[in-house]
Design a protein around this motif. Structure first.
Motif, PDB file in Angstrom:
ATOM      1  N   ASN A 196       0.811  -1.223   0.000  1.00 39.35           N
ATOM      2  CA  ASN A 196       0.000   0.000   0.000  1.00 39.35           C
ATOM      3  C   ASN A 196       0.840   1.268   0.000  1.00 39.35           C
ATOM      4  OD1 ASN A 196      -2.514  -1.301  -0.047  1.00 39.35           O
ATOM      5  ND2 ASN A 196      -2.520  -1.571   2.174  1.00 39.35           N
ATOM      6  N   GLY A 197       2.198   1.110  -0.144  1.00 42.89           N
ATOM      7  CA  GLY A 197       3.050   2.281  -0.297  1.00 42.89           C
ATOM      8  C   GLY A 197       3.732   2.768   0.965  1.00 42.89           C
TER       9      GLY A 197
ATOM     10  N   LYS B 195       7.899   5.155   0.759  1.00 43.85           N
ATOM     11  CA  LYS B 195       7.642   6.149  -0.282  1.00 43.85           C
ATOM     12  C   LYS B 195       8.700   6.127  -1.379  1.00 43.85           C
ATOM     13  CE  LYS B 195       4.009   7.606   1.856  1.00 43.85           C
ATOM     14  NZ  LYS B 195       2.673   7.246   1.335  1.00 43.85           N
TER      15      LYS B 195
ATOM     16  N   GLU C 275       9.973   3.318  -2.688  1.00 41.18           N
ATOM     17  CA  GLU C 275       9.925   2.099  -3.504  1.00 41.18           C
ATOM     18  C   GLU C 275       9.155   2.385  -4.775  1.00 41.18           C
ATOM     19  OE1 GLU C 275       8.833  -2.660  -3.455  1.00 41.18           O
ATOM     20  OE2 GLU C 275       8.628  -1.485  -1.618  1.00 41.18           O
TER      21      GLU C 275
ATOM     22  N   ASN D  41       4.325   3.645 -10.951  1.00 39.27           N
ATOM     23  CA  ASN D  41       3.278   4.110 -10.061  1.00 39.27           C
ATOM     24  C   ASN D  41       3.851   4.994  -8.962  1.00 39.27           C
ATOM     25  OD1 ASN D  41       1.171   2.792 -11.288  1.00 39.27           O
ATOM     26  ND2 ASN D  41       1.469   0.927 -10.113  1.00 39.27           N
ATOM     27  N   PHE D  42       5.109   5.344  -9.059  1.00 35.08           N
ATOM     28  CA  PHE D  42       5.819   5.981  -7.963  1.00 35.08           C
ATOM     29  C   PHE D  42       5.134   7.244  -7.496  1.00 35.08           C
ATOM     30  CE2 PHE D  42       9.315   8.702  -6.333  1.00 35.08           C
ATOM     31  CZ  PHE D  42       9.687   7.909  -5.274  1.00 35.08           C
TER      32      PHE D  42
END
Length: 233
Positions: free
Chosen positions: A205-206, A209, A211, A230-231
Motif C-alpha cells: 500500500n506504499g 515512499k 519504492e 506508479n511511484f
C-alpha cells in the motif's frame, strides 16, 4: 464458489518453513497454517511445498467459499540478492518534476534488464536523490538544478527459481500477484508491528515512499513514463 476479489492470500516460503495466510477485506486473518520441515536440508524442496499446498488450498477455498486466483509470494532464500546502481542526468537548469524522475528510473531499469537477463527485479528502491551534488532522502520536487542523479537498489531473484514457483501454483490455477523479499519486509518490522504479513500489506500500500512499483498497464493515450511507474500516483 466465486473469485477471491475480497481476500488476500500470502504464501511464505523458506528452506525450513512454509506459511499460508488469508486476510479478508477488513484485514483480519481468516485462515493461517504453517509447516516446519523435519528433514534437514540446505535447499528448498519443492515436493514438500506441493504437499503443503495440497493440504491447504482446498481447505482455504472451502472455508472462504472463494477460489484463490492470485497469491502474494514472500520468499526467504539466499538466492535473493541486492544490486546497487547510480544513474545521472544532466539538465539545463530546469525545474525538476515527475517526468524527470520517471525517465531516469526507466533508464535505470532498462540498464538493469540488459545487464541481468536471467533475474527478476522484485523490489526497486530509491536510496538517495542528488541535485547539484546535494543529497536528499525524499524526492525534492519542483526545484531547479543542472544535474540530477539517483542511487538505487534492485532486489533480485533468479528467473529459474521463480519458474518453479509459477509451475507449481499454476497446477492450482493460481497466479503470483507479487513476489516479496522477507529480508526486505523484515527491515520494516519493529516491536509494535512484528507481523510479517501485515507489514507486507503495508508495503504493497506504499509504506516505503521510495519504492518504485512497476506497472504493465496499457500505454494507449498515456505518456510512457506516466504508466510505467506508479511511484508518483
Amino acid at each position: 464458489m466465486v473469485n477471491n476479489f475480497s481476500n488476500k492470500t500470502y504464501l511464505f516460503v523458506s528452506k525450513k518453513k512454509f506459511i499460508i495466510v488469508v486476510y479478508n477485506n477488513e484485514n483480519k486473518v481468516v485462515y493461517k497454517n504453517e509447516k516446519l520441515k523435519s528433514e534437514k536440508t540446505d535447499k528448498l524442496e519443492f515436493k514438500f511445498l506441493k504437499e503443503f499446498l495440497n493440504r491447504n488450498i482446498f481447505e482455504i477455498e472451502k472455508k472462504i467459499n472463494q477460489f484463490i486466483k492470485n497469491i502474494f509470494l514472500i520468499i526467504d532464500l539466499d538466492d535473493i540478492y541486492s544490486i546497487e546502481l547510480s544513474i545521472k542526468n544532466k539538465l539545463d537548469n530546469v525545474l525538476l518534476d515527475n517526468n524527470s524522475i520517471n525517465s531516469l528510473l526507466a533508464e535505470a531499469k532498462n540498464s538493469c534488464d540488459k545487464t541481468l537477463e536471467n533475474v527478476n527485479v522484485i523490489h526497486m528502491i530509491i536510496d538517495r536523490f542528488y541535485l547539484d551534488d546535494k543529497c536528499y532522502e525524499v524526492f525534492p520536487n519542483q526545484q531547479n538544478c543542472k544535474t540530477f542523479s539517483i542511487d538505487l537498489s534492485f532486489i533480485c531473484i533468479s528467473k529459474n527459481i521463480l519458474k518453479d514457483f509459477y509451475k507449481i501454483l499454476s497446477e492450482y490455477q493460481i497466479s503470483i500477484e507479487k513476489v516479496l523479499s522477507k529480508r526486505y519486509l523484515s527491515s520494516f518490522l519493529d516491536e509494535k508491528d512484528s507481523d510479517l504479513f501485515f507489514t507486507a500489506q503495508k508495503i504493497l500500500n506504499g509504506l516505503n515512499k521510495n519504492e518504485v512499483f512497476l506497472t504493465n498497464k496499457s500505454l494507449k493515450n498515456k505518456g510512457f513514463f506516466e504508466k510505467f511507474f506508479n511511484f508518483f500516483n
